[in-house]
Design an enzyme around this catalytic site. Structure first.
Site, PDB file in Angstrom:
ATOM      1  CG  HIS A  25      42.412  43.073  34.985  1.00  0.00           C
ATOM      2  ND1 HIS A  25      41.668  44.220  35.189  1.00  0.00           N
ATOM      3  CD2 HIS A  25      42.222  42.724  33.699  1.00  0.00           C
ATOM      4  CE1 HIS A  25      41.071  44.546  34.063  1.00  0.00           C
ATOM      5  NE2 HIS A  25      41.386  43.660  33.133  1.00  0.00           N
ATOM      6  CG  ASP A  40      53.287  49.430  35.473  1.00  0.00           C
ATOM      7  OD1 ASP A  40      52.078  49.745  35.439  1.00  0.00           O
ATOM      8  OD2 ASP A  40      53.885  48.921  34.502  1.00  0.00           O
ATOM      9  CG  ASP A  99      44.146  46.732  34.945  1.00  0.00           C
ATOM     10  OD1 ASP A  99      44.334  46.618  36.174  1.00  0.00           O
ATOM     11  OD2 ASP A  99      43.061  47.069  34.460  1.00  0.00           O
TER      12      ASP A  99
HETATM   13  C1  GRF Z   1      37.119  40.826  40.747  1.00  0.00           C
HETATM   14  O1  GRF Z   1      36.565  40.352  39.561  1.00  0.00           O
HETATM   15  C2  GRF Z   1      38.436  41.496  40.487  1.00  0.00           C
HETATM   16  O2  GRF Z   1      39.202  40.856  39.515  1.00  0.00           O
HETATM   17  C3  GRF Z   1      37.982  42.831  39.986  1.00  0.00           C
HETATM   18  O3  GRF Z   1      36.914  43.174  40.841  1.00  0.00           O
HETATM   19  C4  GRF Z   1      36.301  41.971  41.308  1.00  0.00           C
HETATM   20  C5  GRF Z   1      36.333  42.016  42.809  1.00  0.00           C
HETATM   21  O4  GRF Z   1      35.613  40.973  43.390  1.00  0.00           O
HETATM   22  N1  GRF Z   1      39.049  43.767  39.917  1.00  0.00           N
HETATM   23  P1  GRF Z   1      35.707  40.692  44.950  1.00  0.00           P
HETATM   24  O5  GRF Z   1      35.449  42.021  45.658  1.00  0.00           O
HETATM   25  O6  GRF Z   1      37.073  40.158  45.265  1.00  0.00           O
HETATM   26  O7  GRF Z   1      34.623  39.705  45.232  1.00  0.00           O
END
Ligand code: GRF
Length: 202
Positions: free
Chosen positions: A110, A142, A146
């Site tokens: 996240h 969970d 997040d």
């Molecule tokens: C990342 O910023 C991730 O944290 C979020 O969505 C984005 C995905 O990027 N949940 P990628 O597909 O891995 O390039």
């Protein structure tokens, strides 16, 4: 440990994992399958280019709706012998079927320092909150959004001139390091959850 990676789009975190694996940096990890909820997800091509099996299970129009889709994803992962799951930009809420199929065996990345700014548009939330430091979090999944036990966090400064794009790019560099670090720990069996906190057994 046989891993399944779930994606929805670009797949840069997936690519970071597969490159680290190819470079011998994830010695205990075995990437069994990459599953996307969007058949057009560019990340599927990244998986194929690395010789990893792929499956597309479109959530749009899935018969039975959200819970049935979640169960179908769990079923596909099990069919591939998956033992633990990495959510790498997977933009769906994980349901009961997945949580029961992989108890304490699903991790998510996240783009904020949780528990601040969960949910969508975390980088915009950080800018609106006026924080001077942000970053990324890899955590166990969970029932909440997040909200699970935190495995790895990495920080970045928030600069005066940042917009969502520049801040996201700075965080993404750290995401690619954090996800590799967390998956290495997970695949080596080095993580324990005690009282909602993660302990590293190294
Ligand atoms: C990342 O910023 C991730 O944290 C979020 O969505 C984005 C995905 O990027 N949940 P990628 O597909 O891995 O390039």
């Amino acid at each position: 440990m046989r891993l399944g990676v779930l994606i929805s789009g670009r797949g840069s975190n997936l690519e970071a994992l597969l490159k680290a694996h190819a470079a011998g940096k994830l010695p205990a990890a075995d990437f069994a399958v990459v599953v996307a909820n969007d058949p057009q997800a560019p990340g599927l091509d990244i998986a194929r280019a690395h010789g990893i099996q792929t499956a597309a299970i479109a959530h749009r129009g899935f018969p039975g709706g959200r819970q049935a889709h979640d169960a179908a994803v769990a079923h596909t992962l099990k069919e591939h012998g998956v033992e633990a799951v990495v959510l790498a930009g997977y933009m769906r809420i994980i349901g009961q079927a997945m949580l029961e199929a992989f108890p304490h065996r699903i991790v998510n990345i996240h783009p904020s320092l949780l528990p601040s700014f969960p949910g969508l548009h975390a980088q915009e939330q950080a800018l609106a909150g006026g924080v001077r430091v942000s970053g990324c979090t890899v955590h166990f999944v969970d029932e909440g959004v997040d909200s699970g036990p935190i495995i790895v966090q990495k920080t970045v400064p928030v600069l005066d001139d940042d917009d969502a794009e520049t801040l996201s790019a700075r965080i993404l560099v750290q995401e690619h390091l954090a996800i590799v670090e967390a998956v290495d720990l997970l695949s080596r069996g080095a993580l324990r959850i005690e009282n909602r906190r993660v302990r590293r057994m190294e």
